[in-house]
Enzyme design. Structure first.
Site, PDB file in Angstrom:
ATOM      1  N   GLU A   1      12.554  -6.887  10.291  1.00 19.56           N
ATOM      2  CA  GLU A   1      11.441  -6.750   9.345  1.00 19.56           C
ATOM      3  C   GLU A   1      11.887  -7.219   7.967  1.00 19.56           C
ATOM      4  O   GLU A   1      12.952  -6.829   7.472  1.00 19.56           O
ATOM      5  CB  GLU A   1      10.980  -5.290   9.255  1.00 19.56           C
TER       6      GLU A   1
ATOM      7  N   THR B   1       6.065  -7.544   6.062  1.00 27.08           N
ATOM      8  CA  THR B   1       5.179  -6.462   5.636  1.00 27.08           C
ATOM      9  C   THR B   1       4.091  -7.004   4.723  1.00 27.08           C
ATOM     10  O   THR B   1       4.180  -8.111   4.186  1.00 27.08           O
ATOM     11  CB  THR B   1       5.948  -5.337   4.918  1.00 27.08           C
ATOM     12  N   TYR B   2       3.073  -6.174   4.528  1.00 24.19           N
ATOM     13  CA  TYR B   2       1.864  -6.574   3.800  1.00 24.19           C
ATOM     14  C   TYR B   2       1.624  -5.538   2.715  1.00 24.19           C
ATOM     15  O   TYR B   2       1.434  -4.354   3.007  1.00 24.19           O
ATOM     16  CB  TYR B   2       0.714  -6.591   4.807  1.00 24.19           C
TER      17      TYR B   2
ATOM     18  N   ALA C   1       0.046  -3.851  -1.028  1.00 24.75           N
ATOM     19  CA  ALA C   1      -1.286  -3.413  -1.445  1.00 24.75           C
ATOM     20  C   ALA C   1      -1.898  -4.352  -2.492  1.00 24.75           C
ATOM     21  O   ALA C   1      -3.109  -4.389  -2.670  1.00 24.75           O
ATOM     22  CB  ALA C   1      -1.214  -1.998  -1.999  1.00 24.75           C
TER      23      ALA C   1
ATOM     24  N   ARG D   1      -3.211   0.729   9.135  1.00 30.28           N
ATOM     25  CA  ARG D   1      -4.152   1.194   8.124  1.00 30.28           C
ATOM     26  C   ARG D   1      -3.608   0.868   6.739  1.00 30.28           C
ATOM     27  O   ARG D   1      -4.327   0.448   5.854  1.00 30.28           O
ATOM     28  CB  ARG D   1      -4.365   2.706   8.255  1.00 30.28           C
ATOM     29  N   GLY D   2      -2.315   1.059   6.557  1.00 27.17           N
ATOM     30  CA  GLY D   2      -1.681   0.753   5.273  1.00 27.17           C
ATOM     31  C   GLY D   2      -1.415   1.986   4.446  1.00 27.17           C
ATOM     32  O   GLY D   2      -2.024   3.043   4.647  1.00 27.17           O
ATOM     33  N   ASP D   3      -0.464   1.847   3.547  1.00 30.63           N
ATOM     34  CA  ASP D   3      -0.139   2.916   2.591  1.00 30.63           C
ATOM     35  C   ASP D   3      -1.056   2.786   1.384  1.00 30.63           C
ATOM     36  O   ASP D   3      -1.472   1.684   1.029  1.00 30.63           O
ATOM     37  CB  ASP D   3       1.317   2.772   2.131  1.00 30.63           C
TER      38      ASP D   3
ATOM     39  N   ALA E   1      -6.626   2.143  11.685  1.00 28.35           N
ATOM     40  CA  ALA E   1      -5.974   0.947  12.241  1.00 28.35           C
ATOM     41  C   ALA E   1      -6.654   0.451  13.517  1.00 28.35           C
ATOM     42  O   ALA E   1      -6.720  -0.751  13.758  1.00 28.35           O
ATOM     43  CB  ALA E   1      -4.495   1.244  12.508  1.00 28.35           C
TER      44      ALA E   1
ATOM     45  N   LYS F   1      -5.807   3.054  19.814  1.00 25.49           N
ATOM     46  CA  LYS F   1      -5.348   1.708  19.428  1.00 25.49           C
ATOM     47  C   LYS F   1      -5.223   0.825  20.671  1.00 25.49           C
ATOM     48  O   LYS F   1      -5.603  -0.342  20.653  1.00 25.49           O
ATOM     49  CB  LYS F   1      -4.009   1.809  18.690  1.00 25.49           C
TER      50      LYS F   1
HETATM   51  P1  FAD Z   1      -3.930   4.919  11.527  1.00 26.01           P
HETATM   52  O1  FAD Z   1      -3.659   4.747  12.975  1.00 26.01           O
HETATM   53  O2  FAD Z   1      -5.267   4.512  11.043  1.00 26.01           O
HETATM   54  O3  FAD Z   1      -3.675   6.457  11.173  1.00 26.01           O
HETATM   55  C1  FAD Z   1      -3.836   6.949   9.854  1.00 26.01           C
HETATM   56  C2  FAD Z   1      -4.165   8.447   9.900  1.00 26.01           C
HETATM   57  O4  FAD Z   1      -5.469   8.660  10.441  1.00 26.01           O
HETATM   58  C3  FAD Z   1      -3.217   9.228  10.786  1.00 26.01           C
HETATM   59  O5  FAD Z   1      -3.071  10.516  10.238  1.00 26.01           O
HETATM   60  C4  FAD Z   1      -3.960   9.311  12.118  1.00 26.01           C
HETATM   61  O6  FAD Z   1      -3.562  10.456  12.836  1.00 26.01           O
HETATM   62  C5  FAD Z   1      -5.401   9.386  11.647  1.00 26.01           C
HETATM   63  N1  FAD Z   1      -6.341   8.675  12.558  1.00 26.01           N
HETATM   64  C6  FAD Z   1      -6.163   7.440  13.092  1.00 26.01           C
HETATM   65  N2  FAD Z   1      -7.249   7.042  13.788  1.00 26.01           N
HETATM   66  C7  FAD Z   1      -8.131   8.062  13.691  1.00 26.01           C
HETATM   67  C8  FAD Z   1      -9.463   8.248  14.170  1.00 26.01           C
HETATM   68  N3  FAD Z   1     -10.089   7.289  14.885  1.00 26.01           N
HETATM   69  N4  FAD Z   1     -10.090   9.435  13.860  1.00 26.01           N
HETATM   70  C9  FAD Z   1      -9.464  10.381  13.114  1.00 26.01           C
HETATM   71  N5  FAD Z   1      -8.211  10.253  12.625  1.00 26.01           N
HETATM   72  C10 FAD Z   1      -7.560   9.114  12.903  1.00 26.01           C
HETATM   73  N6  FAD Z   1       2.064  -0.024   5.394  1.00 26.01           N
HETATM   74  C11 FAD Z   1       1.701  -1.046   4.572  1.00 26.01           C
HETATM   75  O7  FAD Z   1       0.998  -0.816   3.588  1.00 26.01           O
HETATM   76  N7  FAD Z   1       2.124  -2.331   4.820  1.00 26.01           N
HETATM   77  C12 FAD Z   1       2.898  -2.638   5.891  1.00 26.01           C
HETATM   78  O8  FAD Z   1       3.254  -3.816   6.099  1.00 26.01           O
HETATM   79  C13 FAD Z   1       3.301  -1.579   6.770  1.00 26.01           C
HETATM   80  N8  FAD Z   1       4.071  -1.826   7.864  1.00 26.01           N
HETATM   81  C14 FAD Z   1       4.385  -0.800   8.723  1.00 26.01           C
HETATM   82  C15 FAD Z   1       5.116  -1.089   9.901  1.00 26.01           C
HETATM   83  C16 FAD Z   1       5.444  -0.063  10.781  1.00 26.01           C
HETATM   84  C17 FAD Z   1       6.224  -0.397  12.040  1.00 26.01           C
HETATM   85  C18 FAD Z   1       5.024   1.271  10.509  1.00 26.01           C
HETATM   86  C19 FAD Z   1       5.370   2.384  11.449  1.00 26.01           C
HETATM   87  C20 FAD Z   1       4.292   1.571   9.362  1.00 26.01           C
HETATM   88  C21 FAD Z   1       3.956   0.530   8.463  1.00 26.01           C
HETATM   89  N9  FAD Z   1       3.204   0.783   7.317  1.00 26.01           N
HETATM   90  C22 FAD Z   1       2.850  -0.259   6.478  1.00 26.01           C
HETATM   91  C23 FAD Z   1       2.812   2.150   6.965  1.00 26.01           C
HETATM   92  C24 FAD Z   1       1.473   2.583   7.599  1.00 26.01           C
HETATM   93  O9  FAD Z   1       0.439   1.739   7.160  1.00 26.01           O
HETATM   94  C25 FAD Z   1       1.238   4.024   7.173  1.00 26.01           C
HETATM   95  O10 FAD Z   1       2.194   4.854   7.782  1.00 26.01           O
HETATM   96  C26 FAD Z   1      -0.151   4.575   7.348  1.00 26.01           C
HETATM   97  O11 FAD Z   1      -0.186   5.843   6.722  1.00 26.01           O
HETATM   98  C27 FAD Z   1      -0.552   4.808   8.811  1.00 26.01           C
HETATM   99  O12 FAD Z   1      -0.821   3.622   9.407  1.00 26.01           O
HETATM  100  P2  FAD Z   1      -1.449   3.502  10.883  1.00 26.01           P
HETATM  101  O13 FAD Z   1      -1.603   2.078  11.109  1.00 26.01           O
HETATM  102  O14 FAD Z   1      -0.711   4.306  11.856  1.00 26.01           O
HETATM  103  O15 FAD Z   1      -2.889   4.196  10.598  1.00 26.01           O
END
Ligand code: FAD
Length: 295
Positions: free
Chosen positions: A17, A48-49, A51, A107-109, A127, A173
């Site tokens: 990464e 990575t991507y 904000a 989803r992103g930070d 996501a 997902k």
């Molecule tokens: P989601 O799956 O959308 O989950 C987010 C929250 O919502 C969780 O609490 C989940 O339990 C809850 N949730 C999900 N779906 C639902 C639903 N349908 N109904 C109700 N609740 C739900 N961040 C960046 O900004 N840029 C990056 O490039 C980046 N790269 C990453 C790479 C990896 C390998 C990892 C593990 C993380 C990365 N992150 C990155 C961080 C990530 O975006 C955050 O951890 C974010 O908080 C969660 O992302 P997610 O895609 O799992 O979100």
């Protein structure tokens, strides 16, 4: 060959990464890192991507560079942060037109200064919706060899109150069209194996690649814990603090990451995704210790 094809190969994948550079000096350092890492013949490199708009376009630049100059498949991270559905569609279309076929849908930070994540008023909330959008846009453009990965969280899964939700979210997902996952960093093999076991019990059959982070300074150990919410193991922090030189600290960090990676591969992990912090030395020593490099 897409990442899905590589994961079906049967032998462990090696991937790294990188993050988009923010200064010209960081750009030079990244070019050197890419050059060295390319020599280990990784299966893919993820970017990575961020904000902000600037880091987002830098991400695209790095993705293009990898594809064009190093012929290493880039895995383009994409997030829902602060972008409307129309903007995301446009970005996906641009990537597709540049030949990118592998995406990590997140989803992103929250952007810096924002305590809690909020969806864009015309954007996506989770996501799994981005997975759906990627599939829809690719389909509309006649692209059928798309690979979409997602994030998984073994350390969070290990907490009883999150366990079911963690599996449900991963299932959503997969149902949306994700075909592999990369985990957040974690330090206990049992957390990974428990998460994979629960996933399989719920019909989630996608490969789940563990992310491994060689932590080589105590400052980084603190920062990693702050960013991920996953505490750095006390024995690793102690070893880093005890080290009398940078080389000794790096050796301790690499040895720790190497032990974890070996256990994960022995437990059936389909590959190792190495966080590099855009620096090659520790990453290189780690993959050499695992015998994953073809150098
Ligand atoms: P989601 O799956 O959308 O989950 C987010 C929250 O919502 C969780 O609490 C989940 O339990 C809850 N949730 C999900 N779906 C639902 C639903 N349908 N109904 C109700 N609740 C739900 N961040 C960046 O900004 N840029 C990056 O490039 C980046 N790269 C990453 C790479 C990896 C390998 C990892 C593990 C993380 C990365 N992150 C990155 C961080 C990530 O975006 C955050 O951890 C974010 O908080 C969660 O992302 P997610 O895609 O799992 O979100």
């Amino acid at each position: 060959m897409t990442i899905d094809d590589l994961l079906r190969r049967g032998s462990p994948t090696l991937s790294y990464e990188l993050f988009p550079p923010r200064t010209p000096a960081a750009e030079d350092a990244l070019a050197r890192t890419m050059q060295v890492l390319a020599e280990t013949a990784p299966d893919f490199i993820s970017i990575t991507y961020g904000a902000s708009g600037t880091t987002r376009s830098t991400s695209r630049g790095v993705v293009q560079l990898l594809a064009e100059q190093h012929t290493i498949p880039p895995l383009a991270h994409l997030t829902c942060v602060d972008q409307s559905r129309a903007e995301l569609t446009e970005i996906i279309e641009e990537y597709l037109s540049e030949g990118v076929r592998d995406f990590l849908a997140l989803r992103g930070d929250p952007p810096r200064g924002q305590a809690h994540w909020q969806p864009h008023p015309d954007g996506l909330t989770y996501a799994n919706e981005l997975v759906t959008l990627l599939r829809e846009v690719a389909h509309a453009h006649g692209v059928d060899d798309l690979t979409v990965g997602v994030a998984a969280f073994p350390a969070q899964h290990a907490m009883p109150r999150w366990r079911q939700q963690s599996t449900d979210v991963l299932k959503r997902k997969q149902d949306a069209g994700a075909t592999f996952a990369i985990t957040q960093v974690f330090y206990e093999t049992s957390q990974y194996t428990a998460m994979v076991e629960d996933a399989r019990d719920q019909g989630i059959d996608m490969p789940i690649i563990p992310e491994v982070m060689p932590i080589v300074t105590s400052r980084r150990a603190i920062r990693a814990a702050e960013l991920t919410g996953v505490p750095t193991p006390v024995e690793l922090v102690a070893a880093l603090e005890r080290a009398e030189s940078d080389d000794a600290a790096r050796a301790a960090g690499v040895a720790h990451a190497s032990r974890l990676s070996r256990e994960l591969l022995d437990a059936g992990a389909p590959g190792i995704h190495v966080i590099t912090f855009n620096q090659h030395q520790a990453a290189l020593e780690l993959v050499e210790s695992l015998g994953l490099t073809t150098r």
